[in-house]
Design a protein around this motif. Structure first.
Motif, PDB file in Angstrom:
ATOM      1  N   THR A  39      -7.327  27.144  12.388  1.00 11.64           N
ATOM      2  CA  THR A  39      -8.168  28.297  12.722  1.00 11.64           C
ATOM      3  C   THR A  39      -9.244  27.866  13.716  1.00 11.64           C
ATOM      4  OG1 THR A  39      -7.838  29.135  10.495  1.00 11.64           O
ATOM      5  CG2 THR A  39      -9.636  30.115  11.781  1.00 11.64           C
ATOM      6  N   ASP A 133     -12.807  29.135   5.660  1.00 11.53           N
ATOM      7  CA  ASP A 133     -11.756  28.259   5.135  1.00 11.53           C
ATOM      8  C   ASP A 133     -12.221  26.802   5.072  1.00 11.53           C
ATOM      9  OD1 ASP A 133     -11.883  28.182   7.930  1.00 11.53           O
ATOM     10  OD2 ASP A 133      -9.811  27.490   8.091  1.00 11.53           O
ATOM     11  N   PRO A 178      -7.480  29.333   1.329  1.00 11.69           N
ATOM     12  CA  PRO A 178      -6.288  29.797   2.043  1.00 11.69           C
ATOM     13  C   PRO A 178      -5.025  29.118   1.521  1.00 11.69           C
ATOM     14  CG  PRO A 178      -7.519  28.237   3.385  1.00 11.69           C
ATOM     15  CD  PRO A 178      -8.350  28.490   2.167  1.00 11.69           C
ATOM     16  N   THR A 182      -5.533  25.593   5.407  1.00  9.49           N
ATOM     17  CA  THR A 182      -5.814  25.332   6.811  1.00  9.49           C
ATOM     18  C   THR A 182      -6.152  23.860   6.977  1.00  9.49           C
ATOM     19  OG1 THR A 182      -8.154  25.821   6.557  1.00  9.49           O
ATOM     20  CG2 THR A 182      -6.708  27.666   7.130  1.00  9.49           C
ATOM     21  N   PHE A 185      -9.629  23.102   5.517  1.00  9.06           N
ATOM     22  CA  PHE A 185      -9.671  23.137   4.053  1.00  9.06           C
ATOM     23  C   PHE A 185      -8.943  21.926   3.466  1.00  9.06           C
ATOM     24  CE2 PHE A 185      -8.928  24.735  -0.245  1.00  9.06           C
ATOM     25  CZ  PHE A 185     -10.166  25.312  -0.518  1.00  9.06           C
TER      26      PHE A 185
END
Length: 682
Positions: A39, A133, A178, A182, A185
Motif C-alpha cells: 500500500t 495497515d 488486513p 500488507t 503489517f
C-alpha cells in the motif's frame, strides 16, 4: 522490485532481501505464495511546525488545573507524559485532541478527537490519513528487551496501557488487520515476534473487534498468544473509566497469568539473600542525605539510626507532596504513615523531634498561610476526623504527628465518626488525587488533591493493646503502616544536639528546588525485572495475610522514589520544567531490602484485636514465638511484660496454648528451682 524500491525507499539489494523474505526462493514448478499487498503511503500535508505547535498547546493545557484537555486525558487514565511521547496535541480552534500517526518515523496520518463531541461529529482527520495497515505505537516502545507486549484496538487503548506501565501497541480499527497482510503489517508482526516472548491480545467486545483480533491471532499462530476477555465492557478504556481500580487489578492479574521469564533469576537471587530478622538495612541509604543526617544525629548517643532516617524521610515526603512522584504512575508519591516502636528511652521521640526541627516554619507550619501551592506542609494532631476534614479545607498537605500513636488509633473507636476517620486515613494513603468528597467539598486550597502523611511513636506495650475495639484490625490500616522497631535499651545521661552545619542548608535547598522543578522517577528495564521478581518472591512466602503482605509493593516504589531523588541519576530525554531521574537496578535492590525488613517486622508485630486480657496475652506470646521457636518460660514472662497482668493470667494463657496444640512444655531439672522451656510446634 521497482515498486518495492519506490515504496520502501531502499536500494535493489534491500528490495531483493524483502522480496525473498516474504516470497521465499521459488523453485521450478512451485506456485509462488500470495504476495503481500503493498500500500503506497499517502503522507498527509501537515508541516512539522504545526505538529509541534499542537504538542506545545497540549502541554500548556495539561499544566492548567481543570483544563478541558487535561481533564480529558485524566478521565481516560492517559498520563500527559505518554501523550507527549506519542506526539499528541491540542487544537484550540476545534477543541480537539490531535493524534498524529507515525510509522517507522514517518507521519502517515493526523486525527482529531473532539473533547465534547456532538451527535454528528466525534472524529475528523487530515486528508491523506487513511493508512491503517500497521501497528500503532511501535516507535514508542521504550524497552526493546521487554518480555510481554499487549495489543489492543485504537490509539487511546495504547496510550492508556502505556500509562499503566506495560508495553503496548494497537491495531487501528478492524480494517487495521488486513488479510492477507500488507508488507508494512507483516513487517510489524515480524518485529513483534523478534522482540517479545509473548503477546496478550485485548479485543474490543463488539463482533468486528473480535473478528479483527481472531485474524491477528491466526497470523501469530506459531507464537505464544493469550487472548483476554473483558468483563462486560466494550473495550479496556471503558472498563478503566467505569472502575479504574478494578481495571488496574484486572491488568495486573493478566500479567501474572501470562508469566514473565525475565524475573526467574531475580526470584532466585532474592530467595538466597535473606535479611537477618529485625536488622534494619542501613546500607540501603548509603550515599544519601538521610544517611548523613542519621550519622550526625547518632554522635554521642545510642539511638538507632533507622529512627532518624525514617522520621526524616516521612517529614520530607509530607512537605514535597506530588512534586516528587513516579513517572506514568499516578498517585505514587513519597508519602508514608510511619510508626516508630521502641521502649522508654530508646530515642524515638528525640529522632522525630530532630527530624521535624530540620525544616523552617516556611516549610513546616501549624498555623498561617501556606508557603506556596507546591510544597510545604501543615503539621498537627487531630482529635477527630472532622478536624482533619476542616484542616484540609485550608491546606493540601498535612502531617499528623503524635508522640504517642495510640492517641490516633483510639479515635477510631468513637461511634460513627471514628470509622469515618479511619476510612479517610486509609483512602488518603492510596491516592491523593482522588480524595474523599467530604474532604474536597468547598475547600479553599486550590485543586482537589489531599496529601496525608503520619509520623508517630509508641512503645511495645501500648502497640499490643491499642487496637482493641477500634475496628482498625482487618481494615487495611496495618498494611499501610511503615513500622520501625528497635529493642535498644542503652541510654546516655545527656543528649547533645547534632551538628548539622552545612548539611541542613544544602538539604533545605534541595527540597526548595522541587517547588519550581518537580522530580519524576522512571524505572529502567532491569529495575522493572527486579520489581517483578520481588513480587514473585513475596507471593511465595508462607504468610500471605493481607495485613502483613499488603501494599509492600507500594512501599518498594515509594522508597525507590526517595532514593532516586537523593541519588539523582538523570534519565535520558529531560523535559522542560521538570527533572527526570532513573530508578535503576541498584536503587530498586535497596528499596527491596527495606521492604523485606518491613515484611519481617510486620510478621513479628501483627496487631491484636483481642478485647479480653487472657486473649491479649495469648496474642503477645504468639508474637514472641514468631521470632523464636523455643524460649524459657521465665524469659517469655519478661518478654511479654508479664508484670502488667500477673502470673495467674500469664499461666492461664500458656495453658490455653498448650491445650490448643500450639505449644509444648518441657521441664528441665536444674540446681534449685526447675526450668521450663516452651516450644512452638505449629
Amino acid at each position: 522490485m521497482d515498486l518495492i524500491e519506490q515504496v520502501q525507499h531502499v536500494d535493489f539489494t534491500e528490495a531483493d532481501r524483502i522480496f525473498r523474505e516474504f516470497c521465499g526462493d521459488m523453485k521450478p514448478g512451485t506456485p509462488p505464495p500470495p504476495a503481500p499487498i503493498i500500500t503506497p503511503i499517502k503522507r498527509p500535508q501537515v508541516p512539522d511546525e504545526q505538529i509541534a505547535a499542537w504538542q506545545k498547546a497540549l502541554s500548556e493545557e495539561c499544566r492548567e488545573p481543570f483544563s478541558a484537555a487535561g481533564n480529558y486525558l485524566h478521565r481516560r487514565g492517559i498520563a500527559p507524559e505518554i501523550a507527549e511521547r506519542l506526539s499528541w496535541g491540542f487544537d484550540a480552534r476545534s477543541e480537539s485532541i490531535v493524534i498524529p500517526r507515525f510509522h517507522s518515523g514517518e507521519l502517515v496520518g493526523v486525527k482529531f478527537r473532539k473533547i465534547e463531541p456532538t451527535d454528528d461529529v466525534k472524529w475528523t482527520q487530515v486528508k491523506g490519513s487513511s493508512k491503517c495497515d500497521f501497528l500503532y505505537g511501535c516507535d514508542d516502545i521504550m524497552d526493546p528487551f521487554a518480555d510481554l507486549l499487549f495489543i489492543a484496538e485504537g490509539e487511546h487503548e495504547k496510550a492508556l496501557l502505556k500509562s499503566l506501565g506495560v508495553e503496548a501497541v494497537a491495531i487501528l480499527g478492524t480494517a487495521g488487520v488486513p488479510d492477507p497482510a500488507t508488507l508494512d503489517f507483516a513487517a510489524d508482526l515480524k518485529w513483534v515476534t523478534d522482540t517479545f516472548s509473548r503477546v496478550v491480545l485485548i479485543p474490543d467486545s463488539d463482533p468486528s473487534g473480535q473478528q479483527a483480533m481472531e485474524r491477528l491471532q491466526k497470523m501469530l499462530a506459531d507464537f505464544p498468544v493469550t487472548v483476554a476477555t473483558l468483563p462486560g465492557f466494550k473495550d479496556f478504556g471503558d472498563f478503566y473509566q467505569a472502575d479504574n481500580l478494578r481495571a488496574t487489578e484486572w491488568l495486573e492479574e493478566l500479567k501474572k497469568e501470562t508469566g514473565n521469564t525475565l524475573v526467574e533469576h531475580v526470584v532466585e537471587s532474592l530467595t538466597s539473600s535473606i535479611i537477618e530478622p529485625e536488622t534494619y538495612p542501613l546500607d540501603a541509604w548509603d550515599g544519601t542525605e538521610y544517611a548523613e543526617f542519621a550519622r550526625r544525629c547518632s554522635v554521642g548517643n545510642h539511638i538507632t539510626q533507622e529512627y532518624f532516617i525514617e522520621s526524616l524521610k516521612t517529614v520530607t515526603g509530607a512537605i514535597v507532596g506530588s512534586q516528587l512522584r513516579l513517572w506514568r504512575m499516578a498517585g505514587i508519591e513519597a508519602r508514608f504513615y510511619t510508626a516508630n516502636i521502641g521502649g522508654a528511652g530508646s530515642g524515638k521521640s528525640t529522632a522525630t523531634g530532630w527530624a521535624l526541627g530540620v525544616f523552617p516554619h516556611s516549610l513546616l507550619y501549624s498555623s498561617g498561610e501556606p508557603r506556596d501551592s507546591n510544597i510545604g506542609c501543615f503539621v498537627g494532631e487531630f482529635g477527630s476526623g472532622t478536624g482533619l476534614v476542616e484542616t484540609f479545607a485550608e491546606y493540601q498537605r498535612i502531617l499528623i504527628f503524635a508522640d504517642e500513636l495510640s492517641q490516633i488509633i483510639e479515635k477510631f473507636s468513637i461511634g460513627g465518626s471514628g470509622q469515618s476517620f479511619l476510612s479517610n486515613v486509609n483512602t488518603l494513603f492510596d491516592s491523593s488525587v482522588r480524595a474523599p468528597s467530604n474532604i474536597t467539598r468547598g475547600r479553599k486550597a486550590s485543586g482537589g488533591a489531599a496529601h496525608l502523611s503520619i509520623l508517630a511513636n509508641t512503645t511495645p506495650d501500648k502497640w499490643d493493646s491499642m487496637f482493641q475495639r477500634t475496628g482498625a484490625v482487618g481494615s487495611g490500616l496495618f498494611s499501610r503502616l511503615n513500622l520501625v522497631v528497635s529493642d535498644n535499651t542503652k541510654i546516655v545521661p545527656r543528649l547533645q544536639d547534632p551538628d548539622l552545619t552545612g548539611w541542613r542548608d544544602d538539604f533545605i535547598q534541595r527540597v526548595i528546588r522541587l517547588e519550581k522543578t518537580p522530580v519524576e522517577a522512571e524505572f529502567t528495564t532491569e529495575a522493572d525485572a527486579e520489581l517483578e521478581g520481588w513480587t514473585a518472591w513475596l507471593r511465595a512466602q508462607p504468610d500471605q495475610d493481607a495485613d502483613v503482605a499488603g501494599r509492600l509493593g507500594v512501599q518498594v516504589q515509594r522508597n525507590a522514589l526517595h532514593l532516586a531523588w537523593l541519588l539523582d541519576r538523570p534519565a535520558p530525554n529531560q523535559l522542560e520544567g521538570m527533572r527526570r531521574v532513573l530508578i535503576d537496578k541498584d536503587i530498586i535492590a535497596r528499596a527491596i531490602k527495606l521492604a523485606k525488613y518491613q515484611y519481617i517486622i510486620r510478621c513479628q508485630n501483627r496487631p491484636s484485636s483481642a478485647d479480653n486480657v487472657p486473649a491479649h496475652v495469648e496474642a503477645a506470646i504468639k508474637k514472641v514465638f514468631e521470632r523464636k521457636l523455643s524460649v524459657k518460660r521465665s524469659d517469655l514472662y519478661k518478654q511479654v511484660n508479664g508484670v502488667r497482668f500477673g502470673l495467674t493470667i500469664f499461666d492461664r494463657a500458656v495453658q490455653n496454648l498448650i491445650a490448643e496444640g500450639y505449644v509444648t512444655a518441657e521441664t528441665i531439672p536444674t540446681k534449685g528451682r526447675r526450668s521450663q522451656t516452651l516450644s512452638w510446634i505449629r
